[in-house]
Design a protein around this motif. Structure first.
Motif, PDB file in Angstrom:
ATOM      1  N   ARG A  50      -5.819   2.992  17.810  1.00  0.00           N
ATOM      2  CA  ARG A  50      -6.092   4.908  18.093  1.00  0.00           C
ATOM      3  C   ARG A  50      -5.276   5.459  16.975  1.00  0.00           C
ATOM      4  NH1 ARG A  50      -3.802   8.780  21.442  1.00  0.00           N
ATOM      5  NH2 ARG A  50      -2.135   7.894  22.656  1.00  0.00           N
ATOM      6  N   ARG A  51      -5.907   6.628  16.454  1.00  0.00           N
ATOM      7  CA  ARG A  51      -5.344   7.885  15.813  1.00  0.00           C
ATOM      8  C   ARG A  51      -4.643   8.550  16.292  1.00  0.00           C
ATOM      9  NH1 ARG A  51      -7.324  10.450  10.357  1.00  0.00           N
ATOM     10  NH2 ARG A  51      -6.062  11.748   9.959  1.00  0.00           N
ATOM     11  N   ILE A  52      -3.381   8.216  15.951  1.00  0.00           N
ATOM     12  CA  ILE A  52      -2.120   9.649  16.383  1.00  0.00           C
ATOM     13  C   ILE A  52      -1.320  10.357  15.754  1.00  0.00           C
ATOM     14  CG2 ILE A  52      -1.570   7.414  18.454  1.00  0.00           C
ATOM     15  CD1 ILE A  52       1.161   7.762  14.991  1.00  0.00           C
ATOM     16  N   GLY A  53      -1.714  10.348  13.950  1.00  0.00           N
ATOM     17  CA  GLY A  53      -1.689  11.401  13.459  1.00  0.00           C
ATOM     18  C   GLY A  53      -2.122  10.916  12.474  1.00  0.00           C
ATOM     19  N   GLU A  54      -0.995  11.652  11.149  1.00  0.00           N
ATOM     20  CA  GLU A  54      -1.388  11.644   9.966  1.00  0.00           C
ATOM     21  C   GLU A  54      -0.073  11.824   8.885  1.00  0.00           C
ATOM     22  OE1 GLU A  54      -4.328  14.706   9.087  1.00  0.00           O
ATOM     23  OE2 GLU A  54      -2.893  15.919   7.968  1.00  0.00           O
ATOM     24  N   VAL A  55       0.013  10.758   7.644  1.00  0.00           N
ATOM     25  CA  VAL A  55       0.636  11.348   7.073  1.00  0.00           C
ATOM     26  C   VAL A  55       0.487  12.687   6.424  1.00  0.00           C
ATOM     27  CG1 VAL A  55       1.282  10.546   4.704  1.00  0.00           C
ATOM     28  CG2 VAL A  55       0.154   8.828   6.220  1.00  0.00           C
TER      29      VAL A  55
ATOM     30  N   THR B  84       9.554   1.481  15.690  1.00  0.00           N
ATOM     31  CA  THR B  84       7.890   1.816  16.098  1.00  0.00           C
ATOM     32  C   THR B  84       7.466   1.151  14.815  1.00  0.00           C
ATOM     33  OG1 THR B  84       8.383   3.615  17.921  1.00  0.00           O
ATOM     34  CG2 THR B  84       6.339   2.925  17.692  1.00  0.00           C
ATOM     35  N   GLU B  85       6.363   0.422  15.181  1.00  0.00           N
ATOM     36  CA  GLU B  85       5.381  -0.066  14.523  1.00  0.00           C
ATOM     37  C   GLU B  85       3.855   0.506  14.437  1.00  0.00           C
ATOM     38  OE1 GLU B  85       3.394  -4.292  13.455  1.00  0.00           O
ATOM     39  OE2 GLU B  85       5.423  -4.312  13.421  1.00  0.00           O
ATOM     40  N   LEU B  86       3.636   1.293  12.970  1.00  0.00           N
ATOM     41  CA  LEU B  86       2.533   1.528  13.218  1.00  0.00           C
ATOM     42  C   LEU B  86       1.121   0.868  12.417  1.00  0.00           C
ATOM     43  CD1 LEU B  86       4.019   5.444  12.945  1.00  0.00           C
ATOM     44  CD2 LEU B  86       3.231   4.222  14.705  1.00  0.00           C
ATOM     45  N   GLN B  87      -0.220   1.788  12.107  1.00  0.00           N
ATOM     46  CA  GLN B  87      -0.697   1.395  11.397  1.00  0.00           C
ATOM     47  C   GLN B  87      -0.754   2.977   9.822  1.00  0.00           C
ATOM     48  OE1 GLN B  87      -3.450  -1.147  13.451  1.00  0.00           O
ATOM     49  NE2 GLN B  87      -3.417  -2.356  12.281  1.00  0.00           N
ATOM     50  N   VAL B  88      -1.762   2.251   8.479  1.00  0.00           N
ATOM     51  CA  VAL B  88      -1.389   3.006   8.594  1.00  0.00           C
ATOM     52  C   VAL B  88      -3.112   3.300   7.447  1.00  0.00           C
ATOM     53  CG1 VAL B  88      -1.509   5.378   6.068  1.00  0.00           C
ATOM     54  CG2 VAL B  88       0.150   4.226   7.693  1.00  0.00           C
ATOM     55  N   ASP B  89      -3.895   4.079   7.598  1.00  0.00           N
ATOM     56  CA  ASP B  89      -5.498   3.438   6.500  1.00  0.00           C
ATOM     57  C   ASP B  89      -5.221   3.664   5.240  1.00  0.00           C
ATOM     58  OD1 ASP B  89      -8.243   3.774   6.870  1.00  0.00           O
ATOM     59  OD2 ASP B  89      -8.863   4.907   7.455  1.00  0.00           O
ATOM     60  N   VAL B  90      -4.972   3.214   4.886  1.00  0.00           N
ATOM     61  CA  VAL B  90      -5.036   3.325   3.275  1.00  0.00           C
ATOM     62  C   VAL B  90      -6.300   2.607   2.687  1.00  0.00           C
ATOM     63  CG1 VAL B  90      -4.225   2.488   1.268  1.00  0.00           C
ATOM     64  CG2 VAL B  90      -2.830   2.653   3.247  1.00  0.00           C
TER      65      VAL B  90
ATOM     66  N   GLY C 150       0.794  -0.987  -0.354  1.00  0.00           N
ATOM     67  CA  GLY C 150      -0.090  -0.162  -0.272  1.00  0.00           C
ATOM     68  C   GLY C 150       0.991   1.372   0.105  1.00  0.00           C
ATOM     69  N   ILE C 151       0.754   2.340  -0.443  1.00  0.00           N
ATOM     70  CA  ILE C 151       1.082   3.427  -0.630  1.00  0.00           C
ATOM     71  C   ILE C 151       0.451   4.750   0.404  1.00  0.00           C
ATOM     72  CG2 ILE C 151       1.268   5.506  -1.663  1.00  0.00           C
ATOM     73  CD1 ILE C 151       2.026   3.692  -4.353  1.00  0.00           C
ATOM     74  N   PRO C 152       1.166   5.199   1.433  1.00  0.00           N
ATOM     75  CA  PRO C 152       0.564   5.710   2.454  1.00  0.00           C
ATOM     76  C   PRO C 152       0.610   7.686   1.315  1.00  0.00           C
ATOM     77  CG  PRO C 152       3.056   6.001   2.502  1.00  0.00           C
ATOM     78  CD  PRO C 152       3.038   4.840   1.523  1.00  0.00           C
ATOM     79  N   ARG C 153      -0.514   8.136   1.470  1.00  0.00           N
ATOM     80  CA  ARG C 153      -0.674   9.279   0.465  1.00  0.00           C
ATOM     81  C   ARG C 153      -1.059  10.639   2.126  1.00  0.00           C
ATOM     82  NH1 ARG C 153       1.586   8.609  -4.987  1.00  0.00           N
ATOM     83  NH2 ARG C 153       0.005   5.934  -5.371  1.00  0.00           N
ATOM     84  N   HIS C 154      -0.755  11.642   0.900  1.00  0.00           N
ATOM     85  CA  HIS C 154      -1.283  12.951   1.635  1.00  0.00           C
ATOM     86  C   HIS C 154      -3.018  12.848   2.854  1.00  0.00           C
ATOM     87  CE1 HIS C 154      -1.844  16.946   3.061  1.00  0.00           C
ATOM     88  NE2 HIS C 154      -3.049  16.896   2.748  1.00  0.00           N
ATOM     89  N   ALA C 155      -2.888  13.064   4.244  1.00  0.00           N
ATOM     90  CA  ALA C 155      -3.789  13.016   4.843  1.00  0.00           C
ATOM     91  C   ALA C 155      -4.469  11.777   5.606  1.00  0.00           C
ATOM     92  CB  ALA C 155      -5.067  13.466   4.190  1.00  0.00           C
ATOM     93  N   TYR C 156      -4.299  10.385   5.087  1.00  0.00           N
ATOM     94  CA  TYR C 156      -3.963   9.241   5.534  1.00  0.00           C
ATOM     95  C   TYR C 156      -3.810   8.835   7.253  1.00  0.00           C
ATOM     96  CZ  TYR C 156      -4.983   7.084   0.773  1.00  0.00           C
ATOM     97  OH  TYR C 156      -4.748   7.417   0.045  1.00  0.00           O
ATOM     98  N   GLY C 157      -4.948   8.797   7.894  1.00  0.00           N
ATOM     99  CA  GLY C 157      -4.629   8.468   9.119  1.00  0.00           C
ATOM    100  C   GLY C 157      -3.705   7.675   9.599  1.00  0.00           C
ATOM    101  N   VAL C 158      -2.868   7.650  10.526  1.00  0.00           N
ATOM    102  CA  VAL C 158      -2.493   6.686  11.429  1.00  0.00           C
ATOM    103  C   VAL C 158      -2.477   6.534  12.291  1.00  0.00           C
ATOM    104  CG1 VAL C 158       0.621   6.530  11.927  1.00  0.00           C
ATOM    105  CG2 VAL C 158       0.057   7.847  10.061  1.00  0.00           C
ATOM    106  N   PHE C 159      -2.397   5.143  12.876  1.00  0.00           N
ATOM    107  CA  PHE C 159      -2.682   4.225  14.124  1.00  0.00           C
ATOM    108  C   PHE C 159      -1.669   4.005  14.912  1.00  0.00           C
ATOM    109  CE2 PHE C 159      -6.293   5.625  11.202  1.00  0.00           C
ATOM    110  CZ  PHE C 159      -7.378   5.687  12.206  1.00  0.00           C
TER     111      PHE C 159
END
Length: 371
Positions: free
Chosen positions: A312-317, A344-350, A299-308
């Protein structure tokens, strides 16, 4: 009825490139590509690319108190500049948010040139005008001046050829500039600066002289493989080098310290707008940090995608793409500082799916100096 898009002095010459494709960029009709983003990106990394960045804004600041004025308005230490030197700096609001990032050129002790982002020209001019002191005069020269960026490992050789051998840009130190340089029959201000992570030069000259300078540079660079490059490659190049884009890595709600630009914030130089807030932020610990991330899942992280993290959401791309140089799916993300450590392992809402990613070092690309 919508107002027509603005065009740079180089616009008529885009027609010489059948594959050129223009887009609306902040009210400007600008080329996103000439021959293809990947091709242009690779050319800048290995040979050279020429960018028309004449949409950028230029202000002239003059007067006996010009230096004191800029010292009060910008985060960097303008007093350290000598004639012929430039520096990267930021304009901040009192709360530490960013008005804009810019380059400051010292021409003389009472004459400075500022280069600001195109989308912020009106806002920046109003902000500076509101804070004028003493005899300082502020002039918007954006329409009268054009700006070209010659970037890549062959840039110095191309510039020397275009200047007829009269100017050796290779002798110009980074963040230094020279004036009166002949290019295509015109006189230009040439600085060793850029926005690609490569060696290169930015060339500022009268708008009416820009087309002939553009053509002279392309002709001089043809034997070296120089290509015209558009906004698409400019964005992927600056991204790999972790250079911020206003509106993404910087904004009125993102401070320079959060963006990792503390080097350009001289808290010990004396008072400037935003200093108190930035001092407090540094003392209390920066709440958010800009980090590099790499996707583990496809998956490709894009501008404004949520980071978890931890559910819980802890930021954004802020920016992300598949790196043309590294062929890896990478992003820059503004995250809660507690989750900023490397590894640190994170998750991105793609697109509605939470995909695994991890914090990695940035910049993702650093050039190897040419021998």
């Amino acid at each position: 009825m919508d107002s027509p898009l603005k065009r740079t002095p180089i616009y008529p010459l885009y027609a010489e490139f059948p594959e050129a494709r223009c887009i609306d960029f902040g009210g400007w009709e600008l080329p996103v590509q000439f021959s293809g983003i990947q091709k242009e990106h690779e050319a800048v990394r290995t040979r050279a690319g020429l960018f028309d960045v004449s949409h950028m804004g230029e202000f002239l600041v003059t007067g006996r108190y010009a230096e004191a004025f800029l010292q009060r308005l910008t985060t960097n230490d303008v007093a350290k500049l000598k004639d012929g030197q430039a520096q990267y700096a930021l304009l901040c609001y009192p709360d530490g948010g960013v008005v804009d990032d810019l380059l400051v050129y010292r021409i003389t002790s009472d004459q400075f040139l500022l280069v600001v982002n195109a989308a912020n020209i009106g806002k920046d001019f109003d902000w500076l005008r509101e804070h004028l002191i003493g005899d300082v005069a502020l002039e918007d020269r954006s329409d009268a001046l054009a700006l070209l960026a010659l970037q890549g490992p062959e840039a110095a050789a191309i510039l020397r050829s275009a200047a007829g051998g009269d100017f050796d840009g290779g002798r110009l130190a980074p963040f230094h500039f020279a004036t009166g340089i002949p290019i295509g029959g015109a006189k230009a201000l040439v600085s060793r600066t850029g926005y690609t992570g490569e060696d290169g030069f930015e060339i500022c000259l009268a708008a009416e002289d820009a087309p002939q300078a553009w053509q002279a540079l392309l002709a001089a660079g043809k034997p070296c493989g120089l290509v015209p490059a558009g906004l698409g490659a400019r964005d992927t190049l600056r991204f790999e080098a972790r250079l911020p884009l206003y509106g993404q890595e910087l904004s009125s709600t993102i401070s320079p310290l959060e963006a990792g630009l503390g080097f350009f914030v001289k808290l010990d130089k004396g008072d400037f707008i935003g200093r108190d807030a930035l001092l407090a932020q540094k003392a209390g610990g920066v709440p958010r940090k800009l980090v590099g991330i790499e996707m583990i899942d496809r998956g490709i992280p894009r501008h404004a995608y949520g980071v978890f993290a931890d559910g819980r959401r802890i930021g954004e791309v802020t920016s992300g793409t598949q790196s043309p140089t590294l062929k890896r799916n990478l992003g820059l993300a503004l995250v809660d500082a507690r989750f900023a450590a490397l590894g640190t392992e994170l998750q991105v809402d793609v697109r509605g799916k939470l995909l695994k990613a991890q914090v990695v070092p940035a910049p993702f690309y650093k050039r190897t100096p040419k021998e």
